[in-house]
Scaffold this motif. Structure first.
Motif, PDB file in Angstrom:
ATOM      1  N   GLY A  17       0.755  -1.251   0.043  1.00 28.05           N
ATOM      2  CA  GLY A  17      -0.130  -0.294  -0.384  1.00 28.05           C
ATOM      3  C   GLY A  17       1.175   1.122   0.154  1.00 28.05           C
ATOM      4  N   LYS A  18      -0.492   2.479   0.465  1.00 28.20           N
ATOM      5  CA  LYS A  18       0.791   3.864   0.329  1.00 28.20           C
ATOM      6  C   LYS A  18       2.245   3.841   2.084  1.00 28.20           C
ATOM      7  CE  LYS A  18      -2.076   6.456   1.708  1.00 28.20           C
ATOM      8  NZ  LYS A  18      -2.614   7.651   2.377  1.00 28.20           N
ATOM      9  N   ILE A  19       3.291   3.695   1.017  1.00 25.83           N
ATOM     10  CA  ILE A  19       5.212   3.628   2.110  1.00 25.83           C
ATOM     11  C   ILE A  19       5.284   5.333   1.340  1.00 25.83           C
ATOM     12  CG2 ILE A  19       4.710   1.566   1.579  1.00 25.83           C
ATOM     13  CD1 ILE A  19       6.886   1.210   0.207  1.00 25.83           C
ATOM     14  N   THR A  20       6.422   5.416   2.770  1.00 26.32           N
ATOM     15  CA  THR A  20       7.107   6.872   2.510  1.00 26.32           C
ATOM     16  C   THR A  20       8.022   6.194   1.563  1.00 26.32           C
ATOM     17  OG1 THR A  20       8.502   6.241   4.096  1.00 26.32           O
ATOM     18  CG2 THR A  20       6.787   7.797   4.929  1.00 26.32           C
ATOM     19  N   MET A  21       8.945   7.729   1.049  1.00 25.47           N
ATOM     20  CA  MET A  21      10.131   7.397   0.391  1.00 25.47           C
ATOM     21  C   MET A  21      10.746   6.352   0.873  1.00 25.47           C
ATOM     22  SD  MET A  21       9.059   8.608  -3.376  1.00 25.47           S
ATOM     23  CE  MET A  21      10.980  10.371  -3.473  1.00 25.47           C
ATOM     24  N   SER A  22      11.516   6.978   1.969  1.00 20.99           N
ATOM     25  CA  SER A  22      12.366   6.391   3.289  1.00 20.99           C
ATOM     26  C   SER A  22      12.743   5.216   3.012  1.00 20.99           C
ATOM     27  CB  SER A  22      12.842   7.418   4.262  1.00 20.99           C
ATOM     28  OG  SER A  22      12.808   8.980   3.936  1.00 20.99           O
ATOM     29  N   GLU A  23      10.965   4.261   3.195  1.00 17.74           N
ATOM     30  CA  GLU A  23      10.849   3.304   3.601  1.00 17.74           C
ATOM     31  C   GLU A  23      11.066   2.443   2.304  1.00 17.74           C
ATOM     32  OE1 GLU A  23       9.600  -0.152   5.243  1.00 17.74           O
ATOM     33  OE2 GLU A  23      10.341   1.779   5.827  1.00 17.74           O
ATOM     34  N   LEU A  24      10.767   2.719   1.348  1.00 18.77           N
ATOM     35  CA  LEU A  24      10.804   2.469  -0.074  1.00 18.77           C
ATOM     36  C   LEU A  24      12.475   1.908  -0.045  1.00 18.77           C
ATOM     37  CD1 LEU A  24       9.547   1.120  -2.857  1.00 18.77           C
ATOM     38  CD2 LEU A  24       9.240   3.695  -3.879  1.00 18.77           C
ATOM     39  N   ALA A  25      12.425   3.297   0.446  1.00 20.43           N
ATOM     40  CA  ALA A  25      14.738   3.630  -0.435  1.00 20.43           C
ATOM     41  C   ALA A  25      15.984   2.298   0.674  1.00 20.43           C
ATOM     42  CB  ALA A  25      15.047   4.806   0.538  1.00 20.43           C
ATOM     43  N   ARG A  26      14.367   2.204   1.865  1.00 14.42           N
ATOM     44  CA  ARG A  26      14.724   0.926   2.703  1.00 14.42           C
ATOM     45  C   ARG A  26      14.844   0.042   2.389  1.00 14.42           C
ATOM     46  NH1 ARG A  26      13.958  -2.453   6.056  1.00 14.42           N
ATOM     47  NH2 ARG A  26      11.714  -2.113   5.899  1.00 14.42           N
ATOM     48  N   ARG A  27      13.835  -0.501   1.445  1.00 14.36           N
ATOM     49  CA  ARG A  27      13.034  -1.966   1.389  1.00 14.36           C
ATOM     50  C   ARG A  27      13.693  -2.317  -0.504  1.00 14.36           C
ATOM     51  NH1 ARG A  27       6.991  -3.070   2.167  1.00 14.36           N
ATOM     52  NH2 ARG A  27       6.487  -2.118   4.111  1.00 14.36           N
ATOM     53  N   LEU A  28      14.247  -1.236  -1.045  1.00 15.31           N
ATOM     54  CA  LEU A  28      15.069  -1.639  -1.605  1.00 15.31           C
ATOM     55  C   LEU A  28      16.723  -1.385  -1.986  1.00 15.31           C
ATOM     56  CD1 LEU A  28      12.670   0.882  -4.780  1.00 15.31           C
ATOM     57  CD2 LEU A  28      13.307  -1.646  -4.433  1.00 15.31           C
ATOM     58  N   ASP A  29      17.230  -0.835  -1.179  1.00 13.56           N
ATOM     59  CA  ASP A  29      18.531  -1.163  -0.358  1.00 13.56           C
ATOM     60  C   ASP A  29      19.230   0.364  -1.362  1.00 13.56           C
ATOM     61  OD1 ASP A  29      20.365  -1.472   1.295  1.00 13.56           O
ATOM     62  OD2 ASP A  29      21.284  -2.846   0.032  1.00 13.56           O
ATOM     63  N   ILE A  30      18.487   1.047  -1.824  1.00 14.26           N
ATOM     64  CA  ILE A  30      18.993   2.058  -2.179  1.00 14.26           C
ATOM     65  C   ILE A  30      18.665   3.348  -1.660  1.00 14.26           C
ATOM     66  CG2 ILE A  30      18.943   1.550  -5.083  1.00 14.26           C
ATOM     67  CD1 ILE A  30      16.215   2.552  -5.130  1.00 14.26           C
ATOM     68  N   SER A  31      19.302   4.753  -2.417  1.00 16.51           N
ATOM     69  CA  SER A  31      19.662   6.282  -2.177  1.00 16.51           C
ATOM     70  C   SER A  31      18.266   6.743  -1.935  1.00 16.51           C
ATOM     71  CB  SER A  31      20.931   6.892  -2.374  1.00 16.51           C
ATOM     72  OG  SER A  31      20.583   7.369  -3.719  1.00 16.51           O
ATOM     73  N   LYS A  32      17.720   7.441  -1.127  1.00 18.90           N
ATOM     74  CA  LYS A  32      16.358   8.080  -1.635  1.00 18.90           C
ATOM     75  C   LYS A  32      17.001   8.894  -2.796  1.00 18.90           C
ATOM     76  CE  LYS A  32      15.517   8.796   3.803  1.00 18.90           C
ATOM     77  NZ  LYS A  32      16.530   9.967   4.580  1.00 18.90           N
ATOM     78  N   GLN A  33      17.773   9.520  -3.515  1.00 18.57           N
ATOM     79  CA  GLN A  33      17.908   9.895  -4.489  1.00 18.57           C
ATOM     80  C   GLN A  33      17.977   9.155  -5.126  1.00 18.57           C
ATOM     81  OE1 GLN A  33      20.487  10.219  -1.851  1.00 18.57           O
ATOM     82  NE2 GLN A  33      21.002  12.577  -1.372  1.00 18.57           N
ATOM     83  N   GLN A  34      18.066   7.806  -5.715  1.00 21.31           N
ATOM     84  CA  GLN A  34      17.853   6.741  -6.641  1.00 21.31           C
ATOM     85  C   GLN A  34      16.497   6.793  -6.473  1.00 21.31           C
ATOM     86  OE1 GLN A  34      20.973   3.863  -5.109  1.00 21.31           O
ATOM     87  NE2 GLN A  34      21.083   3.791  -7.220  1.00 21.31           N
ATOM     88  N   VAL A  35      15.408   6.449  -5.382  1.00 23.24           N
ATOM     89  CA  VAL A  35      14.367   6.238  -5.298  1.00 23.24           C
ATOM     90  C   VAL A  35      13.509   7.192  -5.914  1.00 23.24           C
ATOM     91  CG1 VAL A  35      12.621   6.187  -3.879  1.00 23.24           C
ATOM     92  CG2 VAL A  35      14.474   4.849  -3.515  1.00 23.24           C
ATOM     93  N   THR A  36      13.921   8.580  -6.273  1.00 22.61           N
ATOM     94  CA  THR A  36      13.306   9.731  -6.840  1.00 22.61           C
ATOM     95  C   THR A  36      13.051   9.480  -7.881  1.00 22.61           C
ATOM     96  OG1 THR A  36      13.880  11.782  -4.775  1.00 22.61           O
ATOM     97  CG2 THR A  36      13.959  12.206  -6.597  1.00 22.61           C
ATOM     98  N   SER A  37      14.464   9.611  -8.777  1.00 25.01           N
ATOM     99  CA  SER A  37      14.610   9.419  -9.775  1.00 25.01           C
ATOM    100  C   SER A  37      13.634   8.173 -10.332  1.00 25.01           C
ATOM    101  CB  SER A  37      15.958   9.049 -10.587  1.00 25.01           C
ATOM    102  OG  SER A  37      15.890   8.386 -11.287  1.00 25.01           O
ATOM    103  N   VAL A  38      13.916   6.998  -9.863  1.00 24.78           N
ATOM    104  CA  VAL A  38      12.925   5.439  -9.992  1.00 24.78           C
ATOM    105  C   VAL A  38      11.202   6.630 -10.306  1.00 24.78           C
ATOM    106  CG1 VAL A  38      11.827   3.469  -9.397  1.00 24.78           C
ATOM    107  CG2 VAL A  38      14.841   4.110  -9.604  1.00 24.78           C
ATOM    108  N   ILE A  39      11.198   6.833  -8.637  1.00 27.19           N
ATOM    109  CA  ILE A  39       9.328   7.497  -8.634  1.00 27.19           C
ATOM    110  C   ILE A  39       9.229   8.678  -9.960  1.00 27.19           C
ATOM    111  CG2 ILE A  39       8.009   8.615  -7.209  1.00 27.19           C
ATOM    112  CD1 ILE A  39       8.806   5.151  -7.120  1.00 27.19           C
ATOM    113  N   ASP A  40      10.334   9.099  -9.950  1.00 27.26           N
ATOM    114  CA  ASP A  40       9.550   9.709 -11.216  1.00 27.26           C
ATOM    115  C   ASP A  40       9.209   9.806 -12.247  1.00 27.26           C
ATOM    116  OD1 ASP A  40      10.480  12.254  -9.597  1.00 27.26           O
ATOM    117  OD2 ASP A  40      12.426  12.607 -10.660  1.00 27.26           O
ATOM    118  N   GLY A  41       9.893   8.505 -12.627  1.00 31.96           N
ATOM    119  CA  GLY A  41       9.681   7.560 -14.135  1.00 31.96           C
ATOM    120  C   GLY A  41       8.727   7.197 -14.422  1.00 31.96           C
TER     121      GLY A  41
END
Length: 122
Positions: free
Chosen positions: A49-73
């Motif tokens: 369900g709905k999760i924070t960017m920080s939690e998503l970064a933790r689960r993917l084991d990537i940086s928050k900056q990388q998550v931002t790029s992935v989410i942008d797409g």
């Protein structure tokens, strides 16, 4: 040839068939519009369900900056939505969009077909 060698030869012979029947259809559907990391995000959001960017970064084991790029797409193709929380505008939550749920349903159908074929082989 002993039983272990026969089984090994049989397994090696099955790899191309397994690749053609299971791996390729799944990869082709996934690659048609998302990267592997984006696909992982969609599966996480579908399950969590709905999760924070920080939690998503933790689960993917990537940086928050990388998550931002992935989410942008994913936002760009309409698969996820960013939600700014009322209590803290700096906190951003990510939620899966209905369009992505349709895509995930297609993925599940491919997987179901693959398992059905596999069961017929056994």
């Amino acid at each position: 040839m002993n039983k272990n060698q026969e089984l090994t030869e049989l397994m090696i012979g099955l790899f191309p068939l397994l690749d053609r029947l299971f791996v390729k259809p799944f990869e082709n559907l996934a690659r048609s519009c998302v990267t592997n990391t984006q696909l992982r995000v969609l599966f996480i959001l579908n399950r969590s369900g709905k999760i924070t960017m920080s939690e998503l970064a933790r689960r993917l084991d990537i940086s928050k900056q990388q998550v931002t790029s992935v989410i942008d797409g994913l936002v760009q193709i309409g698969y996820v939505e960013r939600i700014f929380t009322q209590e803290d505008r700096r906190k951003i939550e990510i939620e899966i969009a209905p369009k992505a749920l349709e895509f995930i349903q297609q993925m599940k159908q491919v997987i179901t077909i693959c398992f059905s074929v596999f069961q017929q082989l056994t």
